[in-house]
Each structure stands twice: as structure tokens, then as C-alpha cells.
Design a protein around this motif. Sequence first.
Motif, PDB file in Angstrom:
ATOM      1  N   CYS A   1      -3.896  -0.281   9.122  1.00 18.05           N
ATOM      2  CA  CYS A   1      -5.175   0.296   7.743  1.00 18.05           C
ATOM      3  C   CYS A   1      -6.421   1.187   8.459  1.00 18.05           C
TER       4      CYS A   1
ATOM      5  N   ILE B   1     -10.003  -0.658   4.909  1.00 24.14           N
ATOM      6  CA  ILE B   1     -10.130  -1.907   5.012  1.00 24.14           C
ATOM      7  C   ILE B   1     -11.828  -1.284   4.737  1.00 24.14           C
TER       8      ILE B   1
ATOM      9  N   VAL C   1       0.757  -5.410   4.436  1.00 21.85           N
ATOM     10  CA  VAL C   1       0.071  -5.837   5.335  1.00 21.85           C
ATOM     11  C   VAL C   1      -0.808  -6.990   4.628  1.00 21.85           C
TER      12      VAL C   1
ATOM     13  N   TYR D   1       1.602  -6.460   9.970  1.00 24.57           N
ATOM     14  CA  TYR D   1       2.760  -5.505   8.547  1.00 24.57           C
ATOM     15  C   TYR D   1       3.311  -4.868   8.910  1.00 24.57           C
TER      16      TYR D   1
ATOM     17  N   MET E   1       0.776  -1.110  -0.219  1.00 24.24           N
ATOM     18  CA  MET E   1      -0.220   0.376   0.093  1.00 24.24           C
ATOM     19  C   MET E   1       0.904   1.109   0.101  1.00 24.24           C
TER      20      MET E   1
ATOM     21  N   ALA F   1      -7.512  -2.276   1.013  1.00 30.16           N
ATOM     22  CA  ALA F   1      -7.220  -1.837   1.750  1.00 30.16           C
ATOM     23  C   ALA F   1      -6.398  -0.212   1.821  1.00 30.16           C
ATOM     24  N   GLY F   2      -5.789   0.034   2.523  1.00 33.09           N
ATOM     25  CA  GLY F   2      -5.094   1.430   1.920  1.00 33.09           C
ATOM     26  C   GLY F   2      -5.184   2.080   3.892  1.00 33.09           C
ATOM     27  N   ASP F   3      -4.748   3.683   3.439  1.00 33.50           N
ATOM     28  CA  ASP F   3      -4.393   4.656   4.566  1.00 33.50           C
ATOM     29  C   ASP F   3      -3.472   3.762   5.770  1.00 33.50           C
ATOM     30  N   CYS F   4      -2.663   3.147   5.509  1.00 33.05           N
ATOM     31  CA  CYS F   4      -1.670   2.563   6.925  1.00 33.05           C
ATOM     32  C   CYS F   4      -0.964   3.951   8.235  1.00 33.05           C
TER      33      CYS F   4
END
Length: 312
Positions: free
Chosen positions: A135, A138, A207, A85, A35, A184-187
Motif C-alpha cells: 500500500c 496507510i 489487502v 495482498y 481498494m 488505506a489505498g494507492d496500492c
Amino acid sequence: MAHHEIDRSFTYNSWNREFPSRLSIESGDTVRIEMNDASDGQVHAEMSVEEYKLIDRTKIHALTGPISVAGAEPGDQLKIEILKYEHEGWAWTSIVPGLGLLDEDFTEPYLHIWKLDGDKTYSMPGLTLDLDPFCGIIGVQREEAGEFATRPPGPFGGNMDVKHLVAGSTLHLPVFVEGAGLCAGDCHATQGDGEVCINGMEAPMTVTFKVTLVKDKPLEAPYILTPGQLISPRYTEKPFHAFVESAVDPREACKQVVRRAIKYLMERVGLSREQAYVTCSVVLDLKVSQLVNVPTTTITGYLPEAIFNESV
């Protein structure tokens, strides 16, 4: 059961059930997902605030996916076990005029770059912060047709920013479209409950999920089974500073709590207002203490003593 990988060579910045799947998996498979950070790769570890002001904000919240799960249909749910992660050694947090809890207090942009050292960061003067990666987003594709911004979360999951989606947690999401369309994204490397300045520690990350399809079991909205330890164990070794405010408007109570925490950080370790605000966003936990004394709500902000390199 197979293992899959999906890279971040192509990302989406919106939800749309018509997006084609980038990967198809079977129930019980694991998938390792690369990501971009929340800026979709625009921010870098050496970026200046002047450069940051020029990024394209339509690209916020890069989503890797969609991932299609064989046999998934409306009325089913996905069970997503979060296994691991992996951060890449850096993260960023910003202040953006007009956004965040204290938008009226901060009118100039600000950017803080964090160096991540294993499970800690020492990048704020006088402080050591623990990392608890998760995350921010999700989700599965929405039931509604059309293209939708990523900022609002919903029954489909999405931009929930629930900091307890750490490794060891299991997330259940309802399925609204055939295949589910998992993204999924924006960790975040870590975040306080409230994410008050608009960011956590935004970070590029990878992840690993195990995804299991649960047939014919409708779910109204996301459900999480998370480890019993809801805060960094090191933080529990020392007291917490609790700032308490009550108001008819809960948001106003939150603002007063954060302003007091900012003042404390400035006086305690000499941080600037901007540094203190950013620190609150990544470590201060806002909690609703009471709702029963209508119409007044009480909000408490908890700041761990353990973050300070020298005790009081």
C-alpha cells in the motif's frame, strides 16, 4: 476476534477527521479492504494515453475507509499487521508533464499498462520484473481540523510510498482522533525506492490487515517492522548495476543517477526513453550513500541484473 470486509463502493480523495466511519472494529480483528487504483478507478487496462490525459486529477489517491477502532484515543497507537495482498492482473505507470524527478526532461504524457502474471510481469520488452505488492497509503485521520490533500505524508502515515509495507510487515501508527479513522489505498504491484516518474505500478488491489490497539503508548511518527529481506530474493542471485553521483544538491545527484540508468536501459534492451524512465520508477532503488562529506551528498542507484532476460 472477528473478520470484517469493506468494499470500494465509496472512497475518499482527502483526509478529514470529520468523515464518518464506514466500518467499526475491535482490537485484534482482521479486515479485508478493497481498494481502487491511484486514479480511483478511472484508468482501465485498455486505456490509451489520449484517454489518460482526460482523467480527473482531483480524484488521485482513493482511500477506502475510515475504519474506526473501538477505544482508540489520542496517545494510543495502532499495530497493523499486513497479512495478504491480492492484485487483479493489471497495473499502470505514467509520465505526467510537470511532475516526477525528471520533469524538465519529459514534456509529453505517457502511459504504460502492465499485465501482472502471478508474482511477475513480462510487460516491458526484454525484462522480467518481480512483484512485491504494498500500500502506498496507510494512515489514520490527522489531528488538525479541515480537509487535506492526500499527496503529503506525515506523522499520521498517509502517502508514505514505503515499498517495504509488504505482506509480513507490521506498521505502527500514532492515534490522533477518537477511533483513529484508519484508511488505506494507492496500492503498488511493485516500486523502486524513489518512485521517480511519479508512479509505481499502480493497481487495484485487496489487502488484509490485523489491527490491534496499543493503549497509552504515544508514538511520534510511523514505525515499521519489516522482514529482513528488503529486496526480491531472485534479484540477489545476480549482481547489481550501481550508478553513483555526488552533488551539493541531493536531488540533482538523483537526477544524474536516473538519467544514466535510463541510458543504460535504452542501450541494453532498446527501450524508448519513456519506457526506460517508467522502468526506473518501478525497479531502480535510490540510496543515500554518504552525507558526511559536507556539503556534498552521494546517491547510488541500484538496478538488478536479474531483471534482464539475457545476461550481459
